[in-house]
Design a protein around this motif. Structure first.
Motif: not given
Length: 164
Positions: A141-149
């Motif tokens: 989730a942390g990776g997607w919170v950073l890389l998703g946006p």
């Protein structure tokens, strides 16, 4: 660089910089896909690590031995070293350390479960890969919170300007 007739000019520096500029332009154009690939790789690595933990637990459960162990000095965040005597009376100190070591301190005596066929596979008694689901989910989730946006912003920027 090439002459108007399409032949190389012979100027290596100019030709090299032109090739580099084209490569950088292509890379910048595909930057959203690169960010997405990194996010997907991040997710895959985390899931493979969790799967490996479940496989190691299955191996331990298939040939389980339980014994007392001592947590050794030299342990750190990534690896906690223990020493124990296996069912054949051999002293074991697995170089890779112990699985699920959270909260252990050097000198502490604990119970461990290990694979009797391969005593280098050791975990703290009562702890399993299930304990790792929440931390791995947080990591993903942390990776997607950073890389998703970042991915969404880069895609929108490319759609708006034609470049990144």
């Amino acid at each position: 660089m090439t002459s108007p007739s399409g032949r190389p000019t012979g100027d290596v520096l100019t030709e090299t910089s032109a090739v580099a500029a084209r490569l950088i332009g292509r890379t910048r154009y595909h930057l959203p896909e690169i960010v997405l690939a990194v996010a997907l790789a991040w997710t895959l690595v985390a899931l493979v690590a969790l799967g490996g933990a479940f496989l190691e637990d299955a191996a331990i459960d298939g040939n389980r031995g339980t014994t007392a162990a001592t947590v050794l000095d030299g342990s750190d965040y990534w690896r906690t070293l223990v020493r124990f005597v296996d069912d054949e009376g051999r002293l074991q100190t697995p170089a890779a350390g112990i699985s699920y070591p959270v909260g252990l301190t050097p000198g502490e005596n604990i119970y461990v479960e290990y694979d009797t066929a391969d005593p280098t596979h050791v975990r703290v008694a009562g702890r399993t890969a299930v304990d790792g689901i929440l931390p791995v989910a947080g990591l993903i989730a942390g990776g997607w919170v950073l890389l998703g946006p970042l991915y969404v912003w880069l895609r929108r920027r490319r759609a708006r300007t034609g470049t990144v």
